[in-house]
Design an enzyme around this catalytic site. Structure first.
Site, PDB file in Angstrom:
ATOM      1  N   LYS A  87    -148.553   5.755 -35.541  1.00 54.16           N
ATOM      2  CA  LYS A  87    -149.405   6.195 -34.432  1.00 54.16           C
ATOM      3  C   LYS A  87    -148.586   6.172 -33.145  1.00 54.16           C
ATOM      4  CE  LYS A  87    -154.204   5.335 -33.027  1.00 54.16           C
ATOM      5  NZ  LYS A  87    -155.302   4.355 -33.141  1.00 54.16           N
TER       6      LYS A  87
HETATM    7  O1  G3P Z   1    -158.292   3.474 -31.969  1.00 59.61           O
HETATM    8  C1  G3P Z   1    -158.498   4.147 -30.780  1.00 59.61           C
HETATM    9  C2  G3P Z   1    -159.922   4.256 -30.304  1.00 59.61           C
HETATM   10  O2  G3P Z   1    -160.791   4.420 -31.367  1.00 59.61           O
HETATM   11  C3  G3P Z   1    -160.346   3.272 -29.274  1.00 59.61           C
HETATM   12  O3  G3P Z   1    -161.740   3.192 -29.102  1.00 59.61           O
HETATM   13  O4  G3P Z   1    -163.787   2.143 -28.199  1.00 59.61           O
HETATM   14  O5  G3P Z   1    -161.540   1.375 -27.382  1.00 59.61           O
HETATM   15  O6  G3P Z   1    -162.446   3.592 -26.709  1.00 59.61           O
HETATM   16  P1  G3P Z   1    -162.404   2.539 -27.786  1.00 59.61           P
END
Ligand code: G3P
Length: 220
Positions: A87
């Site tokens: 990633k």
């Molecule tokens: O893995 C990346 C993403 O899904 C992060 O989510 O909830 O931190 O915006 P969030």
């Protein structure tokens, strides 16, 4: 549509796996930190544990920001397990890294994508997955569904094989909207995945079925 779980928590990954609908896992440095995993050896061990639980792709994020660093770190991650997807952030150096790994046949996930232009560039560089962050866009009063629709149109226009991996999923409607528009994958927290199961009418209906059955079969 494939379902990934967006967590580094082994118990939650096992629970989603037991449900039988899990196609993969995504992690990020914040999610790894949340599990309290420290040190290179433990981090690598944790990714290996995740790969042992699921059969599909497991995204492991580099924390280097320069090309050489991402190349070295991503290479180590990719060698750890065949399920690992490297990633990489949507930056100038990240795009170079995606191109580099693509030529070596190593899968990549371009993360922190917030615009159609970024998504186009990542696909052009040969990313396996591109991760638009829906919740974070919606938090800023920007319609995340619009971005998924634009990405779908652009990828279909040119036949890019890059998969739309919708991330930063906060609730069930994000998942349903992605399915309606045609995202290839959603990565969601366990709560959102399990949220798809629930409906009040299902609970009421089941209670009534069981009550009626019991009245006839076991009236005592
Ligand atoms: O893995 C990346 C993403 O899904 C992060 O989510 O909830 O931190 O915006 P969030």
């Amino acid at each position: 549509m494939k379902f990934f779980i967006d967590t580094a928590n082994l118990a939650q990954i096992r629970e989603a796996q037991e449900l039988g609908i899990l196609d993969g896992v995504t992690t990020n440095p914040s999610l790894m930190a949340k599990e309290g995993i420290k040190g290179d050896k433990n981090i690598m061990g944790h990714y290996a544990d995740i790969c042992d639980i699921v059969e599909g792709d497991v995204s492991a994020e580099v924390i280097s920001t320069d090309f050489e660093g991402m190349k070295e770190e991503g290479g180590r991650l990719a060698r750890l397990h065949e399920q690992i997807v490297v990633k990489v952030p949507m930056t100038f150096e990240g795009i170079k890294t995606i191109r580099y790994f693509g030529e070596k046949g190593i899968k990549t996930n371009c993360t922190l994508v917030f615009s159609a232009g970024q998504a186009l560039l990542a696909a052009k560089a040969g990313a396996t997955y591109v991760s638009p962050f829906l919740g974070r866009l919606d938090d800023m009063s920007t319609d995340s569904s619009q971005l998924i629709a634009e990405m779908r149109m652009i990828y279909d226009n040119y036949g890019y094989n890059t998969k739309i991996l919708a991330a930063s999923i906060r609730h069930t409607m994000h998942i349903v909207n992605c399915a309606k528009i045609g995202a290839d994958v959603v990565t969601a927290p366990l709560s959102a995945l399990k949220g798809l199961i629930s409906h009040t009418l299902t609970d009421i209906g089941l209670a009534k079925f069981l009550e009626d059955y019991k009245r006839v079969i076991d009236p005592s």
